[in-house]
Every structure is written in C-alpha cells, then in structure tokens.
Design an enzyme around this catalytic site. Structure first.
Site, short mmCIF file in Angstrom:
data_model
loop_
_atom_site.label_atom_id
_atom_site.label_comp_id
_atom_site.label_asym_id
_atom_site.label_seq_id
_atom_site.Cartn_x
_atom_site.Cartn_y
_atom_site.Cartn_z
CE LYS A 1 -3.11 2.70 3.13
NZ LYS A 1 -3.61 2.70 4.39
CG ASP B 1 -9.64 7.88 7.09
OD1 ASP B 1 -8.35 8.02 6.17
OD2 ASP B 1 -9.45 7.90 8.13
CG ASP C 1 -1.74 5.42 5.00
OD1 ASP C 1 -1.77 4.50 5.54
OD2 ASP C 1 -2.90 5.83 4.56
CD GLU D 1 -6.67 5.54 2.63
OE1 GLU D 1 -5.34 5.19 2.92
OE2 GLU D 1 -7.57 6.03 3.30
CE LYS E 1 -5.91 9.24 7.79
NZ LYS E 1 -6.59 8.16 8.56
NE ARG F 1 -10.64 -0.80 4.05
CZ ARG F 1 -11.24 -0.78 5.33
NH1 ARG F 1 -12.37 -1.52 5.43
NH2 ARG F 1 -10.52 -0.49 6.62
CG ASP G 1 -5.07 8.65 4.40
OD1 ASP G 1 -6.14 9.20 3.91
OD2 ASP G 1 -5.52 7.44 5.23
#
Length: 490
Positions: free
Chosen positions: A264, A346, A287, A348, A276, A350, A269
C-alpha cells in the site's frame, strides 16, 4: 559498514568491545581474561552488585589501565538457560544504541555464550549486523547544515574458528537486512511533498539498475485502460497522479511461479472527504509504509540474489479532498469488475490494494502477501509490538509465523472467518468498503480476501511500521526477506 569475523581479540584493532555478561557466577573466558588484565577493575561493579546482568542493561567502562581498548561496554544477557532471541534482541539493541553515542569507529562484539540450542551462530551474526546498521541510521535529508554522524565504521564479531564460516554468512545476510530496513525507513520518513507516487516510482526504477530486476510503471492512462477504477478513484482528488509499480526479480527458473509482495503506497492520507482529525495528521506520511517495506525487501533481495522469482506490486496514490475527490456514497468498479460502495473515503488503503491484488492474479503466483498500514483497529488490538496476520492458506500463515519468529519481526494471526463477511454487505453495490466499528481490522482483511484467488496473506502493519515521532521502523522488511529466503531454500 564493514563486517568481519575474527577468531581472537586484537585490542589494537578496536576502539570499543561489546562484552555480553550473563547472570552467572562464572564469567566468560574473555571476560575473565580482560578482568585479570585490569586487576579486577573491569568486572568490579558486578562483584559489588552495582550492575545487574539483565537483558539490555549496559555499563560503559573506559580508559582502564591494563587494556589498550578505550571502551569496554558491558551488556547484560540475563540467565544463560533463559537466553533466547528476545534477550539477544534486547542486548544488541541496547549495545549498539550505546555505541552509536561514542566516537568509536571500530567495534568488536564477543559471541561467547550467545549461541545455544535456540540460537545458532548464523542467527546471532545476522542480528548483530542488522542491529549495527539500524543503530547508525539518522534522518537528515531535510535538515540543513552539518549534522552529527555516528562514528561507527566497522564491526568485528569474535567467534570460534569452527563457527567462522557460519558467522561470515550471517553477517552478510544481516547486512542485507539492515540496508533494506534503513532504505524503507528513509522512504517512509520523507514528507509527502517529496515522497509522492512519482518519487516511489523513481525509487523502484533506480533499483532496476541491477539487471536482476525489471521495473514497469503504469500511469493513469494505462490504469484506465486496465479498468483499475478503485486505485484511480482514491487518487482523483489529488494533483499527484496515481501509479501502479510492478517490479520483477528473476532469480529462479523461468518456470517457477513467483512470490508476490503487494504494498500500500498512500504517500499522504488526509482521509479524503471523510477528513481525519488534524492532530498527528502529519504522521500520515507513513501511510506508504507497506510500499516502503516492499522496496526495502527488494533492496535486500538484490544484495543476496536468492534463487527465487519475486514480483513486487505497489499501488500508490495521494488521498486528498478537492472538488473531484471520491465521496461517501460513491460506487466504483474495481479491476476485477466487482463494484464497491464507498461509505468512508478514509478506508482508501483497501481500495488501492484490491486492484493490485486483482492485478497479481496474472502472474499465477505461488503466494501473495500484501503489506499495509491499514487500520487503527489493528493498533487497538495488538499495539505496536506485533503486526496483524490474516491468511486464506494455513501453510502460508505458518511459513510467515516461522519467518516472523526467526527474524524477530513478530506477527499475531487474527481470524478470517466467514462470520465477519456479512458486515460488508451493501444495498447498492457488490460490497461496501467498511464493515462498521466491530472487528475493523478483520473486516478490512475480509474485504481484501474477496480479491485474492490464490494463497494469500495480509499484514496489517499500522502499529509497527512507525512509532510516532520516533519515525519509521522499516518493518516488516526483516520478516519478508526471511520468508523469501526460506522459500528459496525449500
């Protein structure tokens, strides 16, 4: 850094000696020899009870008459019969942390007593090299002026003549581990305005200067042609173009099915429209820790050149909230044709991973492991000591647990039961991208499992890839490298 194996202590060749001390009435033969040369002053604090030999406790002894060594660092090793990988890790972490604060360039470490039925010479040597390199890492890329540097330049492991070959091999492997870990740490520590999807692609292409590796970078136009709607949707609110990075290491026979690592790579993010909280949002530079670990593992592979085929796939994007951004309630179509109702932007990670997992199917893989800083729920469940492990294949899960224990890059296997799948039901699409508060790390893994049509494992490293303001850890490069070496040797 130079790593060597020697069979006897040469004080003139060292500035500092790391001397493990066990909680026993009989010191090692080398400790007795050095203590005798100092008329008992070296080990006097132990005799007085001032120094307890608990794992990781250190005591620096400097400028003792009778020794040409400037420093001897006593490091507790605990009870001999209880000495294990845990104690070794504490010992080495404390020892090299202390050494990195000295001006010592040439350091030796005595291995007497460190090997037993649980720990062989190669494992000890590997850990020595890895910890030495990790201790010397400093992030200075964004600092100006002269920065303090660690003086350490060489490490000599003192081992018996019979163990020399195993020690040298272990040091070589540990050097590759350490270099790969530090490479991953450097990438993850870089801020989001530098480490963009394009920057990650450049790093992957620079590794391909080694002829054993081929790197292909798919841009947004190619991703549209592929139908990678989930990856594109995550990045559509950013000015930074998304990428799918594909690295192919060919060390095995052409007919050997590859092992695939999927990372990933969300380079920053914000949470997107599901924004967030502002506190600690700066840490969302990390991230892309999964992507960093894939790149770090490939750096280690290129140093070791195992006879195995490995593919690395990095799905990288920036998750931003502008007027074009993905919205809660949007329905998107993934690379394998499945539709997803996006209930929270959020969640995202996956979404980019599901397209990468679908892409991995074209390689007819022997195994696929995805690595992601995926859920805060995993941090609540496991803290920052163990990465969460999910798998649809028991043999793969066991292999990863074995590699985790051997590398001391630990995991804990979590359930992937069908009972949780219904939490992802959607009234409007094939699947929703979140499953509610209950079992958040599990339902995230359940989402990914829908796209894995091969032996697959998921590592949720949200709690282990970085430790707050201390920065990136480089995990799980050690685990992944160990796993691949085990597969190459199988």
């Amino acid at each position: 850094m130079l790593f060597t194996t020697v069979t006897a202590l040469d004080q003139s060749a060292l500035d500092c000696l790391i001397l493990p001390v066990f909680d026993t009435d009989t010191p090692s033969s080398l400790a007795q020899e050095l203590d005798s040369a100092t008329d008992g002053r070296l080990l006097a604090p132990i005799a007085r009870g001032d120094f307890k030999a608990k794992p990781g406790k250190t005591l620096l002894r400097s400028d003792l008459s009778g020794l040409s060594l400037t420093h001897v660092l006593l490091v507790g090793a605990g009870k001999p019969d209880a000495f294990s990988m845990d104690a070794l890790q504490k010992l080495l972490s404390a020892a090299f942390a202390a050494v990195s604060e000295l001006s010592a360039k040439r350091v030796g470490i005595a291995s007497e007593g460190l090997t037993n039925a649980k720990l062989d010479t190669e494992s000890v040597a590997r850990a020595v090299a890895e910890h030495a390199l990790r201790a010397t890492y400093r992030f200075t890329a964004c600092k100006t002026g002269d920065q303090p540097k660690v003086a350490l330049e060489s490490v000599a492991l003192i081992a018996s003549a019979d163990a020399k070959a195993a020690a040298e091999h272990g040091l070589s492997v540990g050097n590759a581990y350490g270099e790969g870990i530090n490479f991953a740490r450097e990438l993850a520590n870089l801020p989001g305005n530098i480490c963009t999807p394009a920057y990650l692609a450049d790093q992957a292409q620079s590794l391909a200067a080694d002829s054993a590796l081929t790197t292909t970078v798919l841009g947004e136009e190619q991703l549209r042609e592929l139908g990678a709607g989930a990856l594109l949707a995550v990045g559509q609110g950013s000015e930074q173009e998304s990428r799918l990075i594909v690295m192919e290491y060919r060390g095995g026979a052409e007919s050997d099915a590859p092992h695939v690592l999927v990372g990933k790579g969300i380079t920053f993010d914000t949470g997107g429209i599901s924004l967030k909280p502002g506190a600690d949002m700066d840490e969302m530079r990390y991230d892309m820790g999964g992507a960093a670990s894939v790149l770090g593992t490939f750096k280690a592979l290129l140093a070791l050149k195992p006879r195995i085929n490995v593919v690395g796939i990095i799905a990288t994007a920036e998750n931003m909230p502008d007027g074009k951004a993905l919205k809660p309630g949007d329905i998107i179509t993934t690379l394998n044709g499945m539709t997803v109702e996006v209930l929270n932007t959020d969640a995202e990670g996956r979404l980019v991973l599901c397209d990468a997992l679908a892409y991995a199917e074209r390689f007819a893989p022997a195994s696929v492991i995805d690595i992601a800083t995926l859920t805060g729920a995993c941090i609540i469940a496991l803290g920052d000591h163990a990465s969460g492990l999910y798998a649809n294949d028991d043999a793969l899960a066991q292999s990863l647990r074995n590699a985790a224990d051997a590398s001391w890059d630990r995991v804990w296997q979590m359930p992937l039961w069908d009972d949780y799948q219904s939490q992802l039901d959607s009234n409007f699409a094939d699947i929703a991208n979140i499953g509610g508060r209950k079992g958040g790390s599990i339902t995230a893994a359940c989402f990914l499992s829908r796209f894995a049509k091969y032996p697959w494992a998921h590592l949720d490293v949200a709690g282990t890839a970085w430790h707050g303001k201390q920065g990136a850890t480089g995990r799980p490069v050690g685990l992944l490298t160990r796993y691949l070496l085990q597969q190459a040797n199988a």
